[in-house]
Design an enzyme around this catalytic site. Structure first.
Site, PDB file in Angstrom:
ATOM      1  N   GLY A 506       0.917  -0.667  -0.478  1.00 26.95           N
ATOM      2  CA  GLY A 506      -0.152  -0.112   0.370  1.00 26.95           C
ATOM      3  C   GLY A 506       0.791   1.327   0.203  1.00 26.95           C
ATOM      4  O   GLY A 506       2.119   1.196  -0.295  1.00 26.95           O
ATOM      5  N   GLY A 508       1.137   5.064   1.243  1.00 29.26           N
ATOM      6  CA  GLY A 508       0.240   6.401   2.291  1.00 29.26           C
ATOM      7  C   GLY A 508       0.883   8.261   2.225  1.00 29.26           C
ATOM      8  O   GLY A 508       1.852   8.027   1.259  1.00 29.26           O
ATOM      9  N   GLY A 509       0.447   8.788   3.211  1.00 33.02           N
ATOM     10  CA  GLY A 509       1.659  10.736   2.963  1.00 33.02           C
ATOM     11  C   GLY A 509       2.749   9.973   2.769  1.00 33.02           C
ATOM     12  O   GLY A 509       4.046  10.540   2.849  1.00 33.02           O
ATOM     13  N   PHE A 510       3.129   9.044   4.027  1.00 34.74           N
ATOM     14  CA  PHE A 510       5.044   8.687   4.438  1.00 34.74           C
ATOM     15  C   PHE A 510       5.582   8.348   2.816  1.00 34.74           C
ATOM     16  O   PHE A 510       6.697   8.837   2.677  1.00 34.74           O
ATOM     17  CB  PHE A 510       5.071   7.605   5.053  1.00 34.74           C
ATOM     18  CG  PHE A 510       6.440   7.272   6.038  1.00 34.74           C
ATOM     19  CD1 PHE A 510       6.982   6.305   4.605  1.00 34.74           C
ATOM     20  CD2 PHE A 510       7.658   8.295   6.547  1.00 34.74           C
ATOM     21  CE1 PHE A 510       8.376   6.620   5.540  1.00 34.74           C
ATOM     22  CE2 PHE A 510       8.305   8.292   7.308  1.00 34.74           C
ATOM     23  CZ  PHE A 510       8.909   7.179   6.779  1.00 34.74           C
ATOM     24  N   VAL A 513       4.687   1.054   0.719  1.00 34.19           N
ATOM     25  CA  VAL A 513       5.295  -0.192   2.759  1.00 34.19           C
ATOM     26  C   VAL A 513       4.546  -1.332   1.104  1.00 34.19           C
ATOM     27  O   VAL A 513       4.172  -1.623   0.756  1.00 34.19           O
ATOM     28  CB  VAL A 513       3.951  -0.315   3.237  1.00 34.19           C
ATOM     29  CG1 VAL A 513       4.129  -1.303   3.896  1.00 34.19           C
ATOM     30  CG2 VAL A 513       3.724   1.440   4.031  1.00 34.19           C
ATOM     31  N   LYS A 527       8.377   0.124   5.476  1.00 36.17           N
ATOM     32  CA  LYS A 527       7.553   2.121   5.263  1.00 36.17           C
ATOM     33  C   LYS A 527       8.545   2.577   5.317  1.00 36.17           C
ATOM     34  O   LYS A 527       9.812   2.911   5.323  1.00 36.17           O
ATOM     35  CB  LYS A 527       7.144   1.857   6.363  1.00 36.17           C
ATOM     36  CG  LYS A 527       6.118   3.489   6.609  1.00 36.17           C
ATOM     37  CD  LYS A 527       5.590   3.724   7.673  1.00 36.17           C
ATOM     38  CE  LYS A 527       4.693   4.721   7.439  1.00 36.17           C
ATOM     39  NZ  LYS A 527       4.211   5.132   9.085  1.00 36.17           N
ATOM     40  N   ASP A 624      -3.842   9.456  14.876  1.00 35.98           N
ATOM     41  CA  ASP A 624      -5.005   9.439  13.921  1.00 35.98           C
ATOM     42  C   ASP A 624      -5.157   8.280  13.434  1.00 35.98           C
ATOM     43  O   ASP A 624      -5.173   7.656  11.924  1.00 35.98           O
ATOM     44  CB  ASP A 624      -3.572   9.837  12.383  1.00 35.98           C
ATOM     45  CG  ASP A 624      -3.955   9.772  10.654  1.00 35.98           C
ATOM     46  OD1 ASP A 624      -5.218   9.919  10.446  1.00 35.98           O
ATOM     47  OD2 ASP A 624      -2.887   9.296   9.998  1.00 35.98           O
TER      48      ASP A 624
END
Length: 816
Positions: A506, A508-510, A513, A527, A624
């Protein structure tokens, strides 16, 4: 012709309207009041009038759906007012709508232009397709699927037949009372690499991202219960979807407001549930940020220039006019050797100028693009196979930061001087290497000194990474060093198959992954901080500080990290069942979570939060907490993850204030979202939202109900007040023998989402009451349950845009 019609009319009046269950023959008429029903009973054809209208139309609607929702209209721009009206099939195979005995045909399918008589039949299929065919050779002469109105059904081609010129596209109704052609169209644009646009007249207002082999770019994940396909050949280009479970009704409709909405019929609640729509927010407005500008709904100022770009008109940019877009900070010089810079997690730009190549790999793409000075960017064509090449030959427009997990990588042409540190993507490497060798031993000595200084600065000792946490911790816990295993970059690279696209779990904002397998046999989740991520060193350190020494069965375990040159990575235990959202929002997978399992997950999350708030050596506010941040292990035990936005409190601290509000809409408490105030009660609010989503199987944001405009919180509160909390329960699960447990969970969830943080319970109270029969207080009105237009009117104008436009993305904005 008139004489034939007269005979047919007389014949019908004497013998009645002779219509078979699903067919119309040339000897039959469908009079107003009679209908044709498909063989399986899914659809019905006949005359109808829209609400608040006396006009009559011929249409097709759902038979098994109680609302009788229309999916196709024949004479949408030619309503019938006369009393004598029939639908008939001629000997030439034309479906005609006739009014009165002497009137002309007011609508015709124009199946045939020949006067030759044939043995024709019209049949309404169980797919909703009305087909006219020649009985003798079974050849289809005409079908309603080739002439859609505002609705796309399963099995319907949405696109262009290049051979015949047939263009299948959607057009909105004028209004609820008028199915005539409205202002909005949704159609395929075949230029370059095909894509689909919604337009208001001639103005393009929304672009569906290009097909990437799995889904359309920018979408977070494939849609459940739907099999998607995209065909692009010399003869045709179209998109089509089919149903995995044909007993479920789903449709895509273009509304009168120009929004494409995907809906599924919920039989239990007797309403259409919206689970996908576009445009979704302000960043879906076509070209919002101009050329080389990127739209990010998480920002207070949604437009920003891509990295290494700057506003073309800085004065206009500062006042919110982004139409001129951005330009490179350093101009290209193809003759001196440009290179390419990687950008990640974006909805790919407009592909009108693109060329596609199916047989190339990503390296071939780079070589091909670098040889052509007009080539501005490239990416992988088919991410499902990791193959193919998509090249851009114009300035890039309509870029946005994609919803979580829906973005892709793109490599944009840059001047060689702008590519320092971009591995494998820069040109001019030969020059740099030559300089290094010419300096010789001096450079080697200097490199060694720099390495030793860096090693000392980062406190890398004996294979451990030591981080000074003074800047993050309270006075009581300052000056404490945290140790974490440091894993070598080469080991991570090998474990993830060199960060293969096939290993991506997946994004995300970071950043992305990846799944990995270490040489010792341990499965890991890596990550990796993206070079273009808005998150960075602070979030990286924050996550390490918050979770490195936390030990609880309901918190994800951090195994180590990797810091090497520009690379920053966190290595976690691998959890095979992904996130909780992977299950509860999917119609089929949600059945795997029966009520005892869901209740166990609720309890596990509650215990994990209690540990963070009270029982760990540091008091941690997550900030979050949401469904996608709850991971499930092989036994479906929940583990709270993603501590990049968390905050640490001292022993006597209870709340704090911030101008940097982070989190996800739908889960943030009112006092935090509006005023920047956060505390343990902010997490309690998020937990309450989670509980109601787990019970109902529905998202708080984007929830739709025909009787009101409340979100899930408001819907749950209404049902609870009316004494019908069981109506909230997910229809996919059985709660027989557990009703009191379910209702108790709903009750506690509503206590957690109350408007005033002082009214919300602590997590210790939640854990205690979930497992007991103690009498619970009555919940008060939830926060953020009001109708959307009322909520917007009660917030400041500066926040209305930020708070009302986003249904799914992670937020990052300045509070008042």
């Amino acid at each position: 012709m008139k004489e034939l019609l007269l005979v047919l009319f007389c014949y019908s009046f004497v013998l009645g309207v002779l219509v078979a269950e699903d067919t119309i023959k040339t000897s039959q008429l469908v009079k107003d009041g009679a209908t044709v029903v498909s063989a399986g009973g899914n659809f019905e054809l006949g005359f109808f009038s829209p609400k608040n209208s006396v006009n009559r139309y011929v249409g097709i609607w759902y038979k098994k759906v109680s609302t009788g929702t229309l999916v196709w209209v024949a004479n949408r721009n030619n309503p019938v007012n006369e009393k004598s009206r029939v639908l008939t099939l001629t000997d030439q195979g034309n479906l005609n709508i006739i009014v009165n005995l002497t009137s002309a045909v007011i609508w015709s399918s124009n199946s045939s232009t020949s006067d030759k008589k044939i043995d024709a039949v019209a049949q309404l299929l169980d797919t909703g397709n009305l087909v006219v065919k020649d009985v003798n050779d079974n050849n289809v002469l005409w079908q309603s699927f080739d002439y859609p109105t505002d609705t796309l059904l399963a099995g319907m081609k949405f696109g262009i037949d290049k051979v015949t010129g047939l263009d299948r596209f959607l057009t909105s109704w004028k209004s609820n009372d008028d199915p005539g052609t409205g202002d909005y169209t949704y159609r395929c644009h075949p230029q370059g690499f095909p894509q689909f646009f919604i337009a208001d007249g001639s103005k393009e207002i929304y672009r569906l991202g290009n097909w990437n082999g799995i889904i359309f770019s920018g979408f977070p994940r494939p849609i459940s219960n739907i099999s998607l396909s995209f065909v692009f050949t010399d003869k045709e280009v179209y998109y089509m979807y089919n149903l995995v479970n044909t007993s479920i009704f789903t449709r895509l409709v273009l509304t009168q407001n120009g929004v494409a909405v995907r809906q599924t019929w919920a039989e239990k609640s007797k309403n259409w549930v919206v689970f996908l729509n576009g445009p979704t927010d302000i960043c879906d407005n076509y070209g919002k940020c101009g050329k080389f500008g990127s739209c990010n709904i998480a920002n207070a100022e949604v437009c920003e220039c891509l990295k290494k770009f700057k506003p073309k008109s800085p004065k206009d940019w500062t006042v919110g006019d982004f139409s001129d877009g951005c330009v490179r900070e350093t101009s290209l010089d193809c003759q001196k050797g440009d290179g390419f810079l990687e950008y990640s997690n974006i909805k790919l730009p407009d592909t009108e100028s693109c060329r596609s190549y199916e047989s190339m790999n990503l390296k071939d793409c780079e070589i091909l693009c670098s040889k052509n000075c007009s080539c501005t960017a490239y990416t992988t064509l088919d991410i499902s196979k990791g193959s193919g090449c998509l090249l851009w030959f114009d300035e890039l427009i309509d870029i946005r930061q994609a919803p979580q997990g829906g973005g892709q990588f793109i490599y944009i042409r840059m001047a060689a001087s702008e590519l320092g540190g971009s591995k494998g993507k820069k040109k001019g490497t030969v020059i740099i290497v030559s300089l290094i060798f010419s300096i010789g031993a001096l450079m080697l000595g200097l490199s060694l000194i720099i390495y030793l200084l860096k090693k000392k600065k980062n406190k890398r000792q004996e294979g451990r990474f030591t981080l000074d946490t003074e800047q993050f911790q309270s006075k009581e816990s300052q000056q404490e060093d945290l140790e974490l295993p440091l894993i070598d970059f080469l080991a991570i690279e090998k474990a993830t198959n060199y960060f293969s696209l096939n290993n991506i779990l997946g994004e995300g904002g970071f950043g992305p992954v990846y799944k990995g397998l270490l040489e010792d046999g341990r499965e890991i989740a890596v990550k990796r901080l993206s070079k273009t991520s808005r998150q960075g060193t602070n979030e990286f350190k924050n996550e390490v500080v918050c979770i490195a020494k936390l030990q609880h069965r309901n918190l994800v375990k951090l195994l180590g990290c990797c810091i090497q040159e520009e690379e920053m990575m966190l290595i976690y235990e691998y959890l095979p069942n992904k996130g909780l959202d992977f299950f509860i929002f999917d119609e089929e997978r949600s059945k795997l979570l029966d009520w005892p399992t869901r209740f166990s997950i609720i309890n596990g999350i509650a215990r994990g939060l209690l540990y963070l708030h009270q029982d760990s050596r540091l008091r941690i506010i997550h900030r979050d907490l949401k469904v996608s941040n709850i991971l499930l292990d092989k036994d479906l035990n929940p583990k709270i993850s993603d501590f990049g936005m968390a905050r640490i409190f001292g022993g006597d601290e209870t709340q704090a204030n911030t101008r940097r509000v982070v989190g996800t809409y739908g889960y943030m408490s009112p006092e935090y979202q509006l005023d920047g105030l956060f505390s343990v009660k902010s997490d309690v609010f998020s937990f309450g939202v989670l509980v109601l989503e787990i019970v109902s199987g529905k998202r708080n944001r984007g929830f739709f109900h025909t009787d009101h405009h409340h979100n899930l919180l408001g819907h749950a509160w209404n049902l609870f007040k009316e004494g019908m909390p069981e109506e909230l329960i997910d229809g996919q699960i059985s709660y027989k023998g557990h009703l009191s447990e379910v209702v108790r969970s709903i009750h506690i969830g509503l206590l957690c989402v109350q408007q005033d943080p002082e009214d919300r319970p602590s997590m210790s109270y939640v854990v205690m009451t979930l497992g007991s029969e103690v009498v619970l207080p009555q919940p008060k009105q939830p926060g953020f349950f009001l109708e959307r237009n009322k909520f917007v009117s009660e917030t400041s104008s500066s926040q209305t845009m930020s708070l009302s436009c986003n249904d799914m993305s992670i937020t990052l904005l300045d509070a008042r």
